[in-house]
Design a protein around this motif. Structure first.
Motif, PDB file in Angstrom:
ATOM      1  N   SER A  45      -9.953  23.792  22.266  1.00 40.93           N
ATOM      2  CA  SER A  45     -11.017  24.228  23.171  1.00 40.93           C
ATOM      3  C   SER A  45     -12.303  24.455  22.380  1.00 40.93           C
ATOM      4  O   SER A  45     -12.276  24.628  21.157  1.00 40.93           O
ATOM      5  N   ILE A  46     -13.425  24.486  23.057  1.00 42.70           N
ATOM      6  CA  ILE A  46     -14.707  24.703  22.387  1.00 42.70           C
ATOM      7  C   ILE A  46     -14.754  26.073  21.720  1.00 42.70           C
ATOM      8  O   ILE A  46     -15.288  26.206  20.618  1.00 42.70           O
ATOM      9  N   ASP A  47     -14.147  27.081  22.334  1.00 43.53           N
ATOM     10  CA  ASP A  47     -14.098  28.415  21.722  1.00 43.53           C
ATOM     11  C   ASP A  47     -13.334  28.375  20.403  1.00 43.53           C
ATOM     12  O   ASP A  47     -13.760  28.970  19.409  1.00 43.53           O
ATOM     13  N   ILE A  48     -12.222  27.678  20.411  1.00 41.43           N
ATOM     14  CA  ILE A  48     -11.404  27.561  19.201  1.00 41.43           C
ATOM     15  C   ILE A  48     -12.154  26.767  18.138  1.00 41.43           C
ATOM     16  O   ILE A  48     -12.152  27.128  16.958  1.00 41.43           O
ATOM     17  N   LYS A  51     -14.798  28.985  16.473  1.00 43.60           N
ATOM     18  CA  LYS A  51     -14.210  29.949  15.537  1.00 43.60           C
ATOM     19  C   LYS A  51     -13.649  29.240  14.301  1.00 43.60           C
ATOM     20  O   LYS A  51     -13.768  29.752  13.186  1.00 43.60           O
ATOM     21  N   ALA A  52     -13.055  28.067  14.503  1.00 39.76           N
ATOM     22  CA  ALA A  52     -12.506  27.307  13.372  1.00 39.76           C
ATOM     23  C   ALA A  52     -13.626  26.834  12.448  1.00 39.76           C
ATOM     24  O   ALA A  52     -13.493  26.875  11.229  1.00 39.76           O
ATOM     25  N   ALA A  53     -14.736  26.390  13.028  1.00 37.86           N
ATOM     26  CA  ALA A  53     -15.873  25.943  12.223  1.00 37.86           C
ATOM     27  C   ALA A  53     -16.372  27.085  11.341  1.00 37.86           C
ATOM     28  O   ALA A  53     -16.668  26.882  10.159  1.00 37.86           O
ATOM     29  N   ALA A  54     -16.450  28.281  11.895  1.00 38.73           N
ATOM     30  CA  ALA A  54     -16.869  29.441  11.107  1.00 38.73           C
ATOM     31  C   ALA A  54     -15.850  29.737  10.010  1.00 38.73           C
ATOM     32  O   ALA A  54     -16.218  29.987   8.858  1.00 38.73           O
ATOM     33  N   LEU A  55     -14.583  29.693  10.347  1.00 35.46           N
ATOM     34  CA  LEU A  55     -13.534  29.981   9.370  1.00 35.46           C
ATOM     35  C   LEU A  55     -13.570  28.993   8.211  1.00 35.46           C
ATOM     36  O   LEU A  55     -13.468  29.376   7.047  1.00 35.46           O
ATOM     37  N   PHE A  56     -13.706  27.711   8.526  1.00 37.94           N
ATOM     38  CA  PHE A  56     -13.655  26.672   7.498  1.00 37.94           C
ATOM     39  C   PHE A  56     -15.023  26.375   6.890  1.00 37.94           C
ATOM     40  O   PHE A  56     -15.130  25.563   5.971  1.00 37.94           O
ATOM     41  N   ALA A  91     -14.875  34.332   8.002  1.00 37.64           N
ATOM     42  CA  ALA A  91     -15.647  33.565   8.973  1.00 37.64           C
ATOM     43  C   ALA A  91     -17.069  34.112   9.081  1.00 37.64           C
ATOM     44  O   ALA A  91     -18.038  33.344   9.162  1.00 37.64           O
ATOM     45  N   ALA A  92     -17.224  35.427   9.053  1.00 36.99           N
ATOM     46  CA  ALA A  92     -18.563  36.037   9.113  1.00 36.99           C
ATOM     47  C   ALA A  92     -19.382  35.641   7.888  1.00 36.99           C
ATOM     48  O   ALA A  92     -20.569  35.303   8.016  1.00 36.99           O
TER      49      ALA A  92
END
Length: 112
Positions: A45-48, A51-56, A91-92
């Motif tokens: 999903s776009i939400d996932i 969040k994944a883009a921030a994490l990685f 991620a932050a």
């Protein structure tokens, strides 16, 4: 070779040394969802993806545009176990680093 969002997700997860369970905890989804997405049995999903883009530490376009490439932000884990809270902090920090990288590119382009 065109790689799907699920394949790119799995590649980034593996390079980060994270398990499906750890990433699922951070994303607040079931581990089976991550497994199915990585196998392209389900779509992320776009939400996932956000969040994944921030994490990685990658742009979200890395998952949606097969021509998108990026230079990873080097991160070293020194803990034996990584919690969802640790991944939230990571991620932050990655969001800040990506914003700094983007601002640097804007400044470089403005000087040209």
């Amino acid at each position: 070779m065109i790689r799907s969002a699920g394949e790119r997700f799995k590649e980034l997860r593996n390079k980060s040394g994270l398990t499906q369970g750890q990433v699922a905890g951070y994303l607040k989804v079931d581990q089976s969802y991550i497994s199915k997405c990585e196998k392209d049995e389900r779509q992320l999903s776009i939400d996932i993806l956000e969040k994944a883009a921030a994490l990685f530490g990658c742009p979200i376009e890395y998952f949606t545009d097969e021509t998108c490439e990026f230079t990873p932000i080097p991160i070293a884990f020194r803990a034996k176990s990584v919690t969802a809270g640790d991944l939230e902090s990571l991620a932050a920090m990655n969001r800040i680093a990506l914003n700094l990288r983007f601002m640097g590119q804007l400044l470089k382009e403005a000087k040209i």
